[in-house]
Scaffold this motif. Sequence first.
Motif, mmCIF file in Angstrom:
data_model
loop_
_atom_site.group_PDB
_atom_site.id
_atom_site.type_symbol
_atom_site.label_atom_id
_atom_site.label_comp_id
_atom_site.label_asym_id
_atom_site.label_seq_id
_atom_site.Cartn_x
_atom_site.Cartn_y
_atom_site.Cartn_z
ATOM 1 N N LEU A 121 -5.617 2.794 5.144
ATOM 2 C CA LEU A 121 -5.093 2.656 3.738
ATOM 3 C C LEU A 121 -3.474 2.259 4.002
ATOM 4 O O LEU A 121 -2.931 3.173 4.563
ATOM 5 C CB LEU A 121 -5.251 4.067 3.078
ATOM 6 C CG LEU A 121 -6.488 4.556 2.482
ATOM 7 C CD1 LEU A 121 -6.675 6.012 1.758
ATOM 8 C CD2 LEU A 121 -7.195 3.354 1.444
ATOM 9 N N PRO A 122 -3.311 1.317 3.502
ATOM 10 C CA PRO A 122 -1.508 0.812 3.579
ATOM 11 C C PRO A 122 -0.992 1.613 2.479
ATOM 12 O O PRO A 122 -1.550 2.739 1.727
ATOM 13 C CB PRO A 122 -1.774 -0.652 3.040
ATOM 14 C CG PRO A 122 -3.061 -0.643 1.941
ATOM 15 C CD PRO A 122 -3.931 0.337 2.545
ATOM 16 N N SER A 123 0.392 1.262 2.365
ATOM 17 C CA SER A 123 1.167 2.021 1.484
ATOM 18 C C SER A 123 0.578 2.093 0.000
ATOM 19 O O SER A 123 0.084 1.028 -0.532
ATOM 20 C CB SER A 123 2.511 1.190 1.354
ATOM 21 O OG SER A 123 3.274 1.693 0.380
ATOM 22 N N PRO A 124 0.623 2.947 -0.803
ATOM 23 C CA PRO A 124 0.227 3.033 -2.110
ATOM 24 C C PRO A 124 0.707 1.894 -2.968
ATOM 25 O O PRO A 124 0.212 1.577 -4.200
ATOM 26 C CB PRO A 124 0.475 4.381 -2.810
ATOM 27 C CG PRO A 124 0.751 5.389 -1.420
ATOM 28 C CD PRO A 124 1.177 4.346 -0.248
ATOM 29 N N ARG A 125 1.857 1.081 -2.502
ATOM 30 C CA ARG A 125 2.534 0.468 -3.318
ATOM 31 C C ARG A 125 1.969 -1.139 -3.053
ATOM 32 O O ARG A 125 2.132 -2.075 -3.832
ATOM 33 C CB ARG A 125 4.067 -0.064 -2.863
ATOM 34 C CG ARG A 125 4.773 1.338 -3.334
ATOM 35 C CD ARG A 125 6.139 1.455 -3.387
ATOM 36 N NE ARG A 125 6.875 2.249 -3.168
ATOM 37 C CZ ARG A 125 7.711 3.049 -2.263
ATOM 38 N NH1 ARG A 125 8.078 2.575 -1.399
ATOM 39 N NH2 ARG A 125 8.070 4.473 -2.683
ATOM 40 N N SER A 126 1.170 -1.121 -1.948
ATOM 41 C CA SER A 126 0.322 -2.414 -1.559
ATOM 42 C C SER A 126 -0.575 -3.144 -2.488
ATOM 43 O O SER A 126 -1.157 -1.996 -3.261
ATOM 44 C CB SER A 126 -0.205 -2.077 -0.074
ATOM 45 O OG SER A 126 -0.618 -3.129 0.232
ATOM 46 N N LYS A 127 -0.851 -4.176 -2.687
ATOM 47 C CA LYS A 127 -1.923 -4.446 -3.535
ATOM 48 C C LYS A 127 -3.157 -4.302 -2.675
ATOM 49 O O LYS A 127 -4.093 -4.193 -3.799
ATOM 50 C CB LYS A 127 -1.757 -6.273 -3.474
ATOM 51 C CG LYS A 127 -0.587 -6.506 -4.237
ATOM 52 C CD LYS A 127 -0.470 -8.119 -4.487
ATOM 53 C CE LYS A 127 0.872 -8.594 -5.155
ATOM 54 N NZ LYS A 127 0.829 -9.939 -5.289
ATOM 55 N N GLU A 128 -3.279 -4.145 -1.419
ATOM 56 C CA GLU A 128 -4.600 -3.695 -1.025
ATOM 57 C C GLU A 128 -5.068 -2.500 -1.188
ATOM 58 O O GLU A 128 -6.295 -1.960 -1.016
ATOM 59 C CB GLU A 128 -4.635 -3.955 0.589
ATOM 60 C CG GLU A 128 -4.606 -5.511 0.827
ATOM 61 C CD GLU A 128 -5.903 -6.372 0.477
ATOM 62 O OE1 GLU A 128 -6.901 -6.011 1.146
ATOM 63 O OE2 GLU A 128 -5.559 -7.257 -0.468
#
Length: 105
Positions: A20-27
């Motif tokens: 899980l990338p940063s919650p701000r990431s589109k992914e």
Amino acid sequence: MDIETFNMILDDAFVMDIWLPSPRSKEFQRLSLDKWAFNEIKEYVSMGLYPYNGGIVKEYCAIVNNFMLKMSRYSEKESNVRACQIFTTAYKAAANVLDLLHGMM
């Protein structure tokens, strides 16, 4: 196969690879939905096997196939785009799990 083995197989084949990338990431949204879908499948299979703690691979296939069909019906009936995306993600995850189970037969 018991339910714990099934859960470990799903974790090893699918869930462990989801980072899980940063919650701000589109992914973030897509990946978190994938993780949620595999956990829902594990829960659904566990409830489908109850009161037993395991079964043969054919039983797992039937339960996952039932889950996949429900998700397909829900996604077709849903007019909310976000909800449709959730059900479609769960459908695709179930299809991947079903392919894995068919490979085990």
